[in-house]
Design a protein around this motif. Sequence first.
Motif, PDB file in Angstrom:
ATOM      1  N   ARG A 212       0.546  -1.319  -0.055  1.00 15.63           N
ATOM      2  CA  ARG A 212      -0.049   0.032  -0.077  1.00 15.63           C
ATOM      3  C   ARG A 212       1.104   1.279  -0.089  1.00 15.63           C
ATOM      4  O   ARG A 212       0.484   2.255  -0.614  1.00 15.63           O
ATOM      5  N   LYS A 213       1.928   1.211   0.724  1.00 19.51           N
ATOM      6  CA  LYS A 213       2.874   2.616   0.961  1.00 19.51           C
ATOM      7  C   LYS A 213       3.963   2.689  -0.043  1.00 19.51           C
ATOM      8  O   LYS A 213       4.491   3.852  -0.136  1.00 19.51           O
ATOM      9  N   GLU A 214       4.382   1.751  -0.367  1.00 18.52           N
ATOM     10  CA  GLU A 214       5.798   1.632  -1.043  1.00 18.52           C
ATOM     11  C   GLU A 214       5.698   0.954  -2.500  1.00 18.52           C
ATOM     12  O   GLU A 214       5.910  -0.136  -2.798  1.00 18.52           O
TER      13      GLU A 214
END
Length: 80
Positions: A34-36
Amino acid sequence: MSIASMVLGLVSIVLGFTFLVPLVGFVLGIIGVRKEPAGRGMAITGLVLNGLFVVGWALFVILVIGVGAAGIATSGTSGS
């Protein structure tokens, strides 16, 4: 997060019996996806490896409980 998930997935091959290592790696993989966006491949690799071990543990626990319950059910019916 993605690298940690992949590393824990590889470590799970050896230390999968702890159940904690694959579970933490699975959570880190979800966060990494989700974040990277740059580490997406490593996060997915970690998710797959850790997911296999988490599912394996779940099946093992279900099997042990099932065999234990079957053993209890059959031992109570013996007439000896």
